[in-house]
Structures are given as structure tokens and as C-alpha cells.
Scaffold this active site. Structure first.
Site, mmCIF file in Angstrom:
data_model
loop_
_atom_site.group_PDB
_atom_site.id
_atom_site.type_symbol
_atom_site.label_atom_id
_atom_site.label_comp_id
_atom_site.label_asym_id
_atom_site.label_seq_id
_atom_site.Cartn_x
_atom_site.Cartn_y
_atom_site.Cartn_z
ATOM 1 N N THR A 165 0.616 -1.284 -0.342
ATOM 2 C CA THR A 165 -0.187 -0.133 -0.236
ATOM 3 C C THR A 165 0.504 1.056 -0.037
ATOM 4 O O THR A 165 1.725 0.975 0.811
ATOM 5 C CB THR A 165 -1.034 -0.067 1.637
ATOM 6 O OG1 THR A 165 -1.543 -1.676 1.529
ATOM 7 C CG2 THR A 165 -1.649 1.279 0.939
ATOM 8 N N LYS A 220 -8.036 1.555 -2.884
ATOM 9 C CA LYS A 220 -7.112 0.643 -1.569
ATOM 10 C C LYS A 220 -7.443 1.783 -0.474
ATOM 11 O O LYS A 220 -7.822 1.941 0.635
ATOM 12 C CB LYS A 220 -5.921 0.604 -1.401
ATOM 13 C CG LYS A 220 -5.355 0.534 -0.149
ATOM 14 C CD LYS A 220 -5.483 -1.038 0.332
ATOM 15 C CE LYS A 220 -4.997 -1.092 1.323
ATOM 16 N NZ LYS A 220 -5.764 -2.263 2.642
ATOM 17 N N LYS A 262 -2.135 5.049 8.769
ATOM 18 C CA LYS A 262 -1.251 4.965 7.548
ATOM 19 C C LYS A 262 -2.260 4.954 5.990
ATOM 20 O O LYS A 262 -1.945 6.566 5.428
ATOM 21 C CB LYS A 262 -0.277 3.680 7.136
ATOM 22 C CG LYS A 262 0.535 3.778 5.838
ATOM 23 C CD LYS A 262 0.928 2.680 5.767
ATOM 24 C CE LYS A 262 1.354 2.519 4.205
ATOM 25 N NZ LYS A 262 2.143 0.831 3.691
HETATM 26 P P1 NAD Z 1 5.835 -5.646 7.344
HETATM 27 O O1 NAD Z 1 6.983 -4.558 8.154
HETATM 28 O O2 NAD Z 1 5.610 -6.481 8.045
HETATM 29 O O3 NAD Z 1 6.696 -6.469 6.319
HETATM 30 C C1 NAD Z 1 7.577 -6.009 5.650
HETATM 31 C C2 NAD Z 1 8.623 -6.037 5.146
HETATM 32 O O4 NAD Z 1 9.190 -5.425 3.802
HETATM 33 C C3 NAD Z 1 9.725 -6.738 6.277
HETATM 34 O O5 NAD Z 1 9.591 -8.218 5.853
HETATM 35 C C4 NAD Z 1 11.232 -5.656 5.651
HETATM 36 O O6 NAD Z 1 12.549 -6.544 6.036
HETATM 37 C C5 NAD Z 1 10.747 -5.625 4.216
HETATM 38 N N1 NAD Z 1 11.799 -4.666 3.191
HETATM 39 C C6 NAD Z 1 11.633 -3.888 3.515
HETATM 40 N N2 NAD Z 1 12.616 -2.982 3.398
HETATM 41 C C7 NAD Z 1 13.153 -3.837 2.114
HETATM 42 C C8 NAD Z 1 13.529 -3.425 0.649
HETATM 43 N N3 NAD Z 1 14.268 -3.170 0.919
HETATM 44 N N4 NAD Z 1 13.902 -4.884 0.640
HETATM 45 C C9 NAD Z 1 13.622 -6.321 0.648
HETATM 46 N N5 NAD Z 1 13.110 -6.375 1.707
HETATM 47 C C10 NAD Z 1 12.337 -5.109 2.133
HETATM 48 O O7 NAD Z 1 4.998 -5.348 6.623
HETATM 49 P P2 NAD Z 1 3.285 -6.092 6.429
HETATM 50 O O8 NAD Z 1 2.102 -5.851 7.424
HETATM 51 O O9 NAD Z 1 3.836 -7.593 5.507
HETATM 52 O O10 NAD Z 1 2.556 -5.440 4.931
HETATM 53 C C11 NAD Z 1 2.881 -4.919 3.614
HETATM 54 C C12 NAD Z 1 2.556 -4.052 2.750
HETATM 55 O O11 NAD Z 1 1.132 -4.467 2.823
HETATM 56 C C13 NAD Z 1 2.247 -2.534 3.540
HETATM 57 O O12 NAD Z 1 2.120 -1.815 2.635
HETATM 58 C C14 NAD Z 1 0.649 -2.303 4.626
HETATM 59 O O13 NAD Z 1 0.332 -0.705 3.941
HETATM 60 C C15 NAD Z 1 0.266 -3.626 3.142
HETATM 61 N N6 NAD Z 1 -0.926 -3.915 4.003
HETATM 62 C C16 NAD Z 1 -0.767 -4.803 5.146
HETATM 63 C C17 NAD Z 1 -1.776 -5.526 5.840
HETATM 64 C C18 NAD Z 1 -2.122 -5.974 7.345
HETATM 65 O O14 NAD Z 1 -2.828 -6.321 7.726
HETATM 66 N N7 NAD Z 1 -0.334 -6.392 7.288
HETATM 67 C C19 NAD Z 1 -3.328 -5.737 5.755
HETATM 68 C C20 NAD Z 1 -3.174 -4.497 4.062
HETATM 69 C C21 NAD Z 1 -1.727 -4.238 3.745
#
Ligand code: NAD
Length: 297
Positions: free
Chosen positions: A96, A171, A246
């Protein structure tokens, strides 16, 4: 079987990559966190040691990153994937992020003859684990047609929203409805308490009346009426207040850029800002009812 590069193996990306493996695809994965990468390998992915290595030889590259900043770093500029991948590689960002960055990255990809789709999801960590996410996809129809069968391995609904950025637009509009409606439902339950109206009765009546909405009937902020809602487990997420904040802030950025008047969206962003700053970042977003009630955070 497709060869897929998967970058960003966090709470969402980890189970999504695992579902692609389960569906029989060859997944090469990378995360800056060694722990996250090791978990993906346990689930059957092959480890890569950089974003470029994960994308090398892939037909399709998926990313699931925290925000637009990381997406721009991974895709854009001289060191990014857009400059590095083979012609014909389809790029799909499921993070997102803000609409402006999504559109800019898509345009940068198009200059190299590549397609980059924005494909954010709804459904949370539970939906990622159960492969029941909803994907909202922006970008060319041809790219959507190629991505759809792969995204279906991770979701129950894959919808083409329109051109580049339309997935992100869908979204943040959806989550602005959700944030505003959760506050409205919470206010109604607090008012009912003050008026001596039993919460079960308000639920019974409003769920069959014009106040009916998802925040009431699927995610009720008071415990009892909806047993699966986080209100029944002390507001453990679920969907955290930090994530809601966010998305509401992304909606406000887009509203300002686009000249849309969204006063209730702005108020919801302000209220979730207060709630998060009071130490509730990791509390489920429905826990905002406690702040509205005036009780301890
Ligand atoms: P998270 O922080 O658990 O996962 C993000 C991952 O990206 C981490 O493991 C981090 O180490 C990795 N990362 C960061 N920079 C990086 C890079 N340069 N190269 C490789 N890896 C990298 O977050 P999440 O909860 O998995 O959410 C991910 C996305 O999904 C976000 O944009 C969030 O807004 C969206 N989202 C989350 C949810 C939820 O309920 N968690 C629901 C819908 C959408």
C-alpha cells in the site's frame, strides 16, 4: 508453473509467498531481514541475496513492502529493478503506497518498455494466510491478464480497477470509508451506553436497519455480537491502528493533491493520530472505541 521473484516477506508477504509455493510456482525470495527470508525458505522458496538476484530470470516479480519509500528504492533509479530486469518481466507491487509514487514508478517502467502494476490488497494477515485476499489492480489490461492467474493463488477476488495508480486509489478510498465508519459505529455504541440502551439491542436493531455496515456487522467494536471481532480478545489485531492511520494519511495526501474535500476522512486521520500517539499503534483499529468512551487507552 511460473518463475516468480518475491521481495518483502513480512506479515503479509511471508504467507503470500508460501501460497505461491503451495500452488506449484517456483519462488525466489528476498528480504532485508535474514529471519524473514529463512521463514520463506522453510515454506519452500529459494533464497536470493539481493532484490536483483530475486528478480533474475523471473517472469513476474512481486513486492510487498512497508511504504512508498521502500517501493521507490527497490524499483526506481539506477540501482532499482526497473533498470535491471529482463525485457518482458512483469512487475507487480502489492504494497500500500501513495498514488503519486505508484504512477511515477509505472511511468518509469513504461519508459523501459516494462509494465508495473499497483496491486494493493485488502484482507489482512488472516487473508494472506488463507489465500483469501482481495487485489485491486491498476495498470494496463494486458498486464492485468498476465498477473490475474498468479494473484488468484493468493486471493479470492482480483479486480482490475483501471490505469496505473487506480489500485492504490481504490485501496485508500475503501479504507477511508472503513476508518470513518468504525468511528461512527463506536460513537453510536458509546451514546447507547450513556442512554442505557443495551449494546446487544443496538446491534440487533442497527444490523437490520439503515445503520448497517461492515464495521458494525463484521467487526463490531464492542465484545459480544460478533464473536470473531478483535473486541472479544482485548483488541489484539486484526488490523492495527498504525496501519489504519497510514492509509488515512495516504487518503489525505491524495485528497489534497487532487483537490477533493474529505472532511470526515481528515477528522478520522486526526482521531487515529491521537489514538496511535497515546500508545495504541499495535492495538486493533476498532479499539478506538475506548478513546471515544473517554476511558484509559
Ligand atoms: P511488514 O513490515 O511485516 O513487512 C514488510 C517487509 O518488507 C519486512 O519483512 C521488511 O524487512 C521488508 N523490506 C523492507 N525494505 C525492504 C527492501 N528494501 N528489500 C527487501 N525487503 C524489504 O509489513 P506487512 O504487514 O507485511 O505490510 C506490507 C504492506 O502491506 C504494507 O504496505 C501494508 O500497508 C500493506 N497491508 C498490510 C496489511 C496488514 O494487515 N498487515 C493489510 C493490507 C495491506
Amino acid at each position: 508453473m511460473a518463475r516468480i521473484g518475491f521481495i518483502g516477506l513480512g506479515n503479509m508477504g511471508g504467507p503470500m509467498a508460501a501460497n505461491l509455493v503451495k500452488a506449484g510456482h517456483a519462488v525466489t525470495a528476498f528480504d532485508v531481514s535474514a529471519e524473514r527470508l529463512a521463514a520463506a525458505v522453510d515454506a519452500g522458496a529459494t533464497a536470493a541475496d539481493s532484490t536483483r538476484a530475486a528478480a533474475a530470470g523471473a517472469e513476474l516479480v512481486l513486492t510487498m513492502l512497508p511504504s512508498g519509500r521502500e517501493a521507490a528504492a527497490v524499483y526506481g533509479g539506477a540501482d532499482g529493478l526497473i533498470a535491471a530486469v529482463q525485457p518482458g518481466t512483469l512487475l507487480v507491487d502489492c504494497s500500500t503506497i501513495d498514488v503519486a509514487t505508484a504512477r511515477a514508478l509505472s511511468a518509469e517502467a513504461a519508459q523501459r518498455g516494462l509494465m508495473l502494476l499497483d496491486a494493493p490488497v485488502s484482507g489482512g494477515v488472516a487473508g494472506a494466510a488463507a489465500a483469501t485476499l482481495t487485489f485491486m489492480v491498476g495498470g494496463p489490461a494486458e498486464g492485468f491478464a498476465r498477473a490475474e492467474p498468479i494473484l488468484k493463488c493468493m486471493g479470492k477476488a482480483v479486480i482490475h480497477a483501471g490505469d496505473a495508480g487506480a489500485g492504490q486509489a481504490a485501496k485508500i478510498c475503501n479504507n477511508m470509508i472503513l476508518g470513518v465508519s468504525m468511528i461512527a459505529v463506536s460513537e453510536a455504541f458509546v451514546l447507547a451506553e450513556r442512554l442505557g440502551l443495551a449494546p446487544e439491542k443496538l446491534f440487533e436493531i442497527s444490523s437490520k436497519s439503515s445503520g448497517q455496515c461492515w464495521s458494525l456487522t463484521s467487526y463490531c467494536p464492542v465484545p459480544g455480537p460478533v464473536p470473531s471481532a478483535p473486541s472479544n480478545r482485548d483488541y489484539q489485531p486484526g488490523f492495527t491502528a498504525a496501519m489504519m492511520l497510514k492509509d488515512l494519511r495516504l487518503a489525505q495526501e491524495a485528497a489534497i493533491a487532487g483537490g477533493a474535500a474529505t472532511p470526515l476522512g481528515a477528522e478520522a486521520a486526526a482521531l487515529y493520530g491521537l489514538f496511535v500517539n497515546a500508545g495504541n499503534a499495535q492495538v486493533d483499529f476498532s479499539g478506538i472505541i475506548r478513546m471515544i468512551r473517554g476511558g484509559a487507552a
